[in-house]
Design a protein around this motif. Structure first.
Motif, PDB file in Angstrom:
ATOM      1  N   ARG A  31      32.574  47.666  29.752  1.00 50.96           N
ATOM      2  CA  ARG A  31      33.018  47.349  31.110  1.00 50.96           C
ATOM      3  C   ARG A  31      31.951  46.584  31.903  1.00 50.96           C
ATOM      4  O   ARG A  31      32.281  45.682  32.670  1.00 50.96           O
ATOM      5  CB  ARG A  31      33.396  48.621  31.850  1.00 50.96           C
ATOM      6  CG  ARG A  31      34.658  49.267  31.322  1.00 50.96           C
ATOM      7  CD  ARG A  31      34.899  50.599  31.995  1.00 50.96           C
ATOM      8  NE  ARG A  31      36.245  51.081  31.728  1.00 50.96           N
ATOM      9  CZ  ARG A  31      36.731  52.177  32.275  1.00 50.96           C
ATOM     10  NH1 ARG A  31      36.017  52.890  33.119  1.00 50.96           N
ATOM     11  NH2 ARG A  31      37.961  52.575  31.990  1.00 50.96           N
ATOM     12  N   LEU A  85      32.181  46.730  43.742  1.00 50.94           N
ATOM     13  CA  LEU A  85      32.282  47.180  42.355  1.00 50.94           C
ATOM     14  C   LEU A  85      30.940  47.030  41.645  1.00 50.94           C
ATOM     15  O   LEU A  85      30.532  47.919  40.884  1.00 50.94           O
ATOM     16  CB  LEU A  85      33.370  46.404  41.603  1.00 50.94           C
ATOM     17  CG  LEU A  85      33.570  46.814  40.142  1.00 50.94           C
ATOM     18  CD1 LEU A  85      33.986  48.283  40.026  1.00 50.94           C
ATOM     19  CD2 LEU A  85      34.588  45.904  39.472  1.00 50.94           C
ATOM     20  N   VAL A  88      28.554  49.948  41.957  1.00 52.37           N
ATOM     21  CA  VAL A  88      28.884  51.222  41.315  1.00 52.37           C
ATOM     22  C   VAL A  88      28.057  51.350  40.038  1.00 52.37           C
ATOM     23  O   VAL A  88      28.037  50.439  39.215  1.00 52.37           O
ATOM     24  CB  VAL A  88      30.394  51.305  40.987  1.00 52.37           C
ATOM     25  CG1 VAL A  88      30.709  52.568  40.198  1.00 52.37           C
ATOM     26  CG2 VAL A  88      31.218  51.236  42.261  1.00 52.37           C
ATOM     27  N   THR A  91      30.186  53.097  35.114  1.00 52.76           N
ATOM     28  CA  THR A  91      31.412  52.362  34.797  1.00 52.76           C
ATOM     29  C   THR A  91      32.527  53.265  34.270  1.00 52.76           C
ATOM     30  O   THR A  91      33.640  52.805  34.082  1.00 52.76           O
ATOM     31  CB  THR A  91      31.140  51.254  33.756  1.00 52.76           C
ATOM     32  OG1 THR A  91      30.672  51.867  32.544  1.00 52.76           O
ATOM     33  CG2 THR A  91      30.129  50.252  34.267  1.00 52.76           C
ATOM     34  N   TRP A  96      34.219  53.845  40.047  1.00 55.03           N
ATOM     35  CA  TRP A  96      34.450  52.575  39.345  1.00 55.03           C
ATOM     36  C   TRP A  96      35.945  52.226  39.390  1.00 55.03           C
ATOM     37  O   TRP A  96      36.320  51.111  39.762  1.00 55.03           O
ATOM     38  CB  TRP A  96      33.969  52.664  37.898  1.00 55.03           C
ATOM     39  CG  TRP A  96      34.413  51.508  37.041  1.00 55.03           C
ATOM     40  CD1 TRP A  96      35.558  51.420  36.320  1.00 55.03           C
ATOM     41  CD2 TRP A  96      33.725  50.265  36.853  1.00 55.03           C
ATOM     42  NE1 TRP A  96      35.627  50.210  35.681  1.00 55.03           N
ATOM     43  CE2 TRP A  96      34.523  49.482  35.989  1.00 55.03           C
ATOM     44  CE3 TRP A  96      32.519  49.758  37.324  1.00 55.03           C
ATOM     45  CZ2 TRP A  96      34.138  48.203  35.582  1.00 55.03           C
ATOM     46  CZ3 TRP A  96      32.149  48.481  36.917  1.00 55.03           C
ATOM     47  CH2 TRP A  96      32.946  47.720  36.060  1.00 55.03           C
ATOM     48  N   ASP A  97      36.779  53.199  39.029  1.00 58.12           N
ATOM     49  CA  ASP A  97      38.223  52.954  39.007  1.00 58.12           C
ATOM     50  C   ASP A  97      38.744  52.558  40.388  1.00 58.12           C
ATOM     51  O   ASP A  97      39.559  51.635  40.520  1.00 58.12           O
ATOM     52  CB  ASP A  97      38.969  54.196  38.506  1.00 58.12           C
ATOM     53  CG  ASP A  97      38.696  54.491  37.042  1.00 58.12           C
ATOM     54  OD1 ASP A  97      38.266  53.580  36.300  1.00 58.12           O
ATOM     55  OD2 ASP A  97      38.903  55.650  36.630  1.00 58.12           O
ATOM     56  N   LYS A  99      37.016  51.212  43.010  1.00 57.96           N
ATOM     57  CA  LYS A  99      36.518  49.894  43.432  1.00 57.96           C
ATOM     58  C   LYS A  99      37.123  48.775  42.588  1.00 57.96           C
ATOM     59  O   LYS A  99      37.377  47.674  43.091  1.00 57.96           O
ATOM     60  CB  LYS A  99      34.987  49.835  43.376  1.00 57.96           C
ATOM     61  CG  LYS A  99      34.297  50.824  44.297  1.00 57.96           C
ATOM     62  CD  LYS A  99      34.660  50.622  45.744  1.00 57.96           C
ATOM     63  CE  LYS A  99      33.964  51.622  46.646  1.00 57.96           C
ATOM     64  NZ  LYS A  99      34.508  51.644  47.990  1.00 57.96           N
ATOM     65  N   LEU A 100      37.372  49.052  41.309  1.00 53.12           N
ATOM     66  CA  LEU A 100      38.018  48.066  40.440  1.00 53.12           C
ATOM     67  C   LEU A 100      39.431  47.785  40.933  1.00 53.12           C
ATOM     68  O   LEU A 100      39.871  46.631  40.973  1.00 53.12           O
ATOM     69  CB  LEU A 100      38.033  48.555  38.986  1.00 53.12           C
ATOM     70  CG  LEU A 100      38.750  47.648  37.987  1.00 53.12           C
ATOM     71  CD1 LEU A 100      38.133  46.254  37.964  1.00 53.12           C
ATOM     72  CD2 LEU A 100      38.711  48.282  36.596  1.00 53.12           C
TER      73      LEU A 100
END
Length: 162
Positions: A31, A85, A88, A91, A96-97, A99-100
């Motif tokens: 990632r 992101l 962060v 990952t 992470w999830d 902000k992604l």
């Protein structure tokens, strides 16, 4: 890249961004590496559009200047979500999830809107030869950005600060 048509080049980048989003969501992928690739592509793409494509499109009477300006504003929103992101550390974590997803929503909205408005207008109103000229200028500006390590977090911070 098979074509120098600016519309086709931009669309190709859009599809690459979507693929990178899939990689950043996958637990089987690296990632962090996908994020580095995405960051470089997003920044290079946006900066090349703003320096070469958007100013040229503003000169066409059948292309809405407000849409061009709106595209630039959405680039700023994308850069800000990208920075969040990039900041962060884990990952594999919940942050992470989250902000992604924020980045994905901002970019997907922009890609969809740009494809439906500016790119369709460019196809209809800009001659093939001019789209090829713009495509070559876009590619050069994009390559220059990539060579400058434009996706580096410090550069993204600079873009967000304005």
């Amino acid at each position: 890249m098979a074509s120098d048509d600016v519309v086709e080049l931009i669309l190709e980048d859009h599809r690459s961004m979507e693929d990178l989003f899939r990689r950043m969501r996958s637990v089987d992928e690296d990632r962090a590496k996908a994020l580095r690739e995405f960051s470089a592509l997003l920044v290079a793409h946006a900066e090349a559009e703003e320096s070469e494509v958007y100013p040229a499109l503003k000169r066409y009477k059948d292309i809405d200047n407000d849409e061009v300006e709106h595209g630039s504003e959405e680039h700023d929103e994308g850069h800000e979500a990208l920075l969040h992101l990039m900041e962060v550390e884990d990952t594999g974590g919940e942050e992470w999830d989250e902000k992604l997803e924020e980045l994905s929503e901002a970019v997907a909205h922009h890609l969809d809107e740009e494809e439906r408005t500016l790119l369709n207008d460019a196809r209809e109103n800009v001659a093939d030869e001019r789209r090829t000229e713009l495509g070559r200028a876009f590619l050069k500006a994009r390559a220059d950005q990539l060579a400058s390590d434009c996706g580096d977090i410090e550069n993204v911070r600079r873009l967000v600060r304005g």
